[in-house]
Design a protein around this motif. Structure first.
Motif, PDB file in Angstrom:
ATOM      1  N   ARG A   3       0.825  -1.206   0.000  1.00 33.97           N
ATOM      2  CA  ARG A   3       0.000   0.000   0.000  1.00 33.97           C
ATOM      3  C   ARG A   3       0.862   1.260   0.000  1.00 33.97           C
ATOM      4  NH1 ARG A   3      -4.333  -1.218   4.694  1.00 33.97           N
ATOM      5  NH2 ARG A   3      -2.392  -1.802   5.740  1.00 33.97           N
ATOM      6  N   ASN A  29      -8.920 -13.448   3.754  1.00 38.30           N
ATOM      7  CA  ASN A  29      -9.598 -12.148   3.730  1.00 38.30           C
ATOM      8  C   ASN A  29      -8.639 -10.962   3.669  1.00 38.30           C
ATOM      9  OD1 ASN A  29     -12.262 -13.254   3.966  1.00 38.30           O
ATOM     10  ND2 ASN A  29     -11.827 -13.653   6.133  1.00 38.30           N
ATOM     11  N   GLU A  30      -7.345 -11.228   3.673  1.00 37.81           N
ATOM     12  CA  GLU A  30      -6.373 -10.132   3.683  1.00 37.81           C
ATOM     13  C   GLU A  30      -6.500  -9.219   2.465  1.00 37.81           C
ATOM     14  OE1 GLU A  30      -4.674 -13.218   6.393  1.00 37.81           O
ATOM     15  OE2 GLU A  30      -5.726 -13.182   4.479  1.00 37.81           O
ATOM     16  N   TRP A  31      -7.014  -9.759   1.361  1.00 37.51           N
ATOM     17  CA  TRP A  31      -7.120  -8.959   0.141  1.00 37.51           C
ATOM     18  C   TRP A  31      -8.018  -7.741   0.326  1.00 37.51           C
ATOM     19  CZ3 TRP A  31     -11.931  -8.466  -2.324  1.00 37.51           C
ATOM     20  CH2 TRP A  31     -12.938  -9.337  -1.887  1.00 37.51           C
ATOM     21  N   LEU A  32      -8.924  -7.807   1.289  1.00 38.33           N
ATOM     22  CA  LEU A  32      -9.835  -6.690   1.524  1.00 38.33           C
ATOM     23  C   LEU A  32      -9.094  -5.431   1.984  1.00 38.33           C
ATOM     24  CD1 LEU A  32     -12.632  -8.686   3.360  1.00 38.33           C
ATOM     25  CD2 LEU A  32     -12.811  -7.669   1.094  1.00 38.33           C
ATOM     26  N   GLU A  33      -7.871  -5.611   2.457  1.00 36.18           N
ATOM     27  CA  GLU A  33      -7.098  -4.485   2.977  1.00 36.18           C
ATOM     28  C   GLU A  33      -6.199  -3.839   1.920  1.00 36.18           C
ATOM     29  OE1 GLU A  33      -4.920  -5.952   6.304  1.00 36.18           O
ATOM     30  OE2 GLU A  33      -6.659  -6.920   7.235  1.00 36.18           O
ATOM     31  N   TYR A  35      -6.854  -2.246  -0.868  1.00 31.70           N
ATOM     32  CA  TYR A  35      -7.337  -1.144  -1.697  1.00 31.70           C
ATOM     33  C   TYR A  35      -7.298   0.220  -1.021  1.00 31.70           C
ATOM     34  CZ  TYR A  35      -9.030  -5.406  -3.880  1.00 31.70           C
ATOM     35  OH  TYR A  35      -9.100  -6.656  -4.421  1.00 31.70           O
ATOM     36  N   ASP A  36      -7.095   0.264   0.292  1.00 31.48           N
ATOM     37  CA  ASP A  36      -6.919   1.541   0.991  1.00 31.48           C
ATOM     38  C   ASP A  36      -5.449   1.947   0.852  1.00 31.48           C
ATOM     39  OD1 ASP A  36      -9.570   1.925   1.963  1.00 31.48           O
ATOM     40  OD2 ASP A  36      -9.195   0.369   3.444  1.00 31.48           O
ATOM     41  N   ASN A  37      -5.087   2.373  -0.341  1.00 31.55           N
ATOM     42  CA  ASN A  37      -3.680   2.543  -0.687  1.00 31.55           C
ATOM     43  C   ASN A  37      -3.319   3.962  -1.127  1.00 31.55           C
ATOM     44  OD1 ASN A  37      -4.951   2.557  -3.184  1.00 31.55           O
ATOM     45  ND2 ASN A  37      -4.334   0.456  -3.681  1.00 31.55           N
ATOM     46  N   LYS A  63     -13.958   1.191  -3.385  1.00 32.76           N
ATOM     47  CA  LYS A  63     -12.518   1.418  -3.338  1.00 32.76           C
ATOM     48  C   LYS A  63     -11.939   1.651  -4.741  1.00 32.76           C
ATOM     49  CE  LYS A  63     -12.506   0.296   1.087  1.00 32.76           C
ATOM     50  NZ  LYS A  63     -12.270   1.299   2.157  1.00 32.76           N
TER      51      LYS A  63
END
Length: 311
Positions: A3, A29-33, A35-37, A63
């Motif tokens: 990110r 589920n880590e992929w959900l994090e 996009y806040d980049n 996102k």
């Protein structure tokens, strides 16, 4: 760290916007994090069946700045996601167009290089080859599950046999088909530069319900100076490729003899060939990598007038 790197760019292009719906991804589920980049995320949609394959894109749709769809089927199937979308075709290097200006008389036959799998329908072409009356080159390339079934001595599926018990593969070889295996891109272009037509027998009812799902091989054929032959469902509703103007059409349910007759005519009708080739020299400019790059630049700057789908 990913990110942080993204934040130093104005945009990130996601060729695979979300993980596939596979068993190994089920509990991850880590992929959900991701996009806040701190940048503009752009989803590149290559598939014409997004609602079935990537419905979970809707979870992170807020996102994404926008979606770039590479053909009409991808563009229309993305209407189920609340992301602004734009049709931006795949880019190609077309500066070598003049290198492939062999005229009709210096070319021979057809080339068909595809992945051998269900909706690519390579078996329909192979079944038609024994009905062809031309004595020109018949070049087949590629591999995949259907190829392995066709040539297997013990596991060949019933659909790859003729009613008399003969194999469609063996019949095509006896009728002059030359199989070249898997080919590097340079070799594909070499074959296309010597061929009169390129055949893409693929079609999918699901994909065509959203629109045309033309393949990269069609554009590569045009760059190399060959004329595309494609199915009506494969090109269904295309605003880019027009029947008899940019490609020769074969009905998706054509009998092998009908398919063969269309190929025979395409290989011998010089006027049709020359007319379509001239039209395609103009059409292929849409795929020029510099032009496509500018479309991405424009998309990053402004998405205000783009259609937005609904979940």
């Amino acid at each position: 760290k990913f990110r942080e790197k993204c934040a130093s760019y104005e945009a990130v292009l996601w060729h695979i916007p979300v993980p596939t719906l596979s068993a190994e991804n089920e509990s991850i589920n880590e992929w959900l994090e991701l996009y806040d980049n701190g940048t503009k995320n752009i989803a590149i949609i290559h598939d014409g069946n997004l609602p079935r394959l990537y419905p979970h894109l809707a979870i992170v749709q807020e996102k994404f700045w926008a979606a770039a769809c590479v053909h009409e089927s991808a563009f229309n199937s993305t209407k189920c996601i609340g992301i602004p979308r734009k049709l931006i075709v795949n880019p190609f290097e077309i500066s070598g167009l003049n290198k492939f200006r062999n005229d009709f008389k210096n070319r021979s036959g057809f080339v068909a290089v595809q992945v051998f799998k269900g909706w690519k329908r390579m078996d329909t072409l192979i079944r038609a080859i024994p009905f062809m009356k031309n004595d020109q080159a018949k070049i087949i390339g590629g591999a995949g599950i259907d190829y392995r079934y066709m040539v297997s001595k013990t596991k060949c599926k019933p659909k790859f046999f003729e009613p008399d018990g003969s194999r469609i593969w063996d019949n095509a070889v006896a009728a002059g088909m030359k199989y070249k295996g898997t080919l590097p891109n340079e070799a594909v272009f070499d074959f296309l530069a010597k061929a009169r037509i390129q055949i893409d027998p693929s079609w999918s009812r699901k994909y065509s319900s959203y629109g045309a799902h033309f393949n990269r091989t069609t554009v590569e054929a045009i760059i190399a100076g060959a004329i595309p032959l494609a199915t009506d469902l494969g090109m269904f509703g295309s605003k880019i490729f027009k029947k008899d103007k940019n490609y020769i059409e074969v009905p998706f349910q054509a009998h092998p003899a009908e398919f063969a007759a269309i190929v025979d005519k395409a290989l011998t009708d010089e006027n049709q060939w020359a007319r379509i080739k001239e039209n395609n020299l103009k059409l292929v400019q849409q795929f020029d990598l510099i032009r496509v790059a500018q479309q991405y630049v424009d998309l990053v700057k402004d998405k205000s007038n783009l259609p937005i789908g609904k979940v």
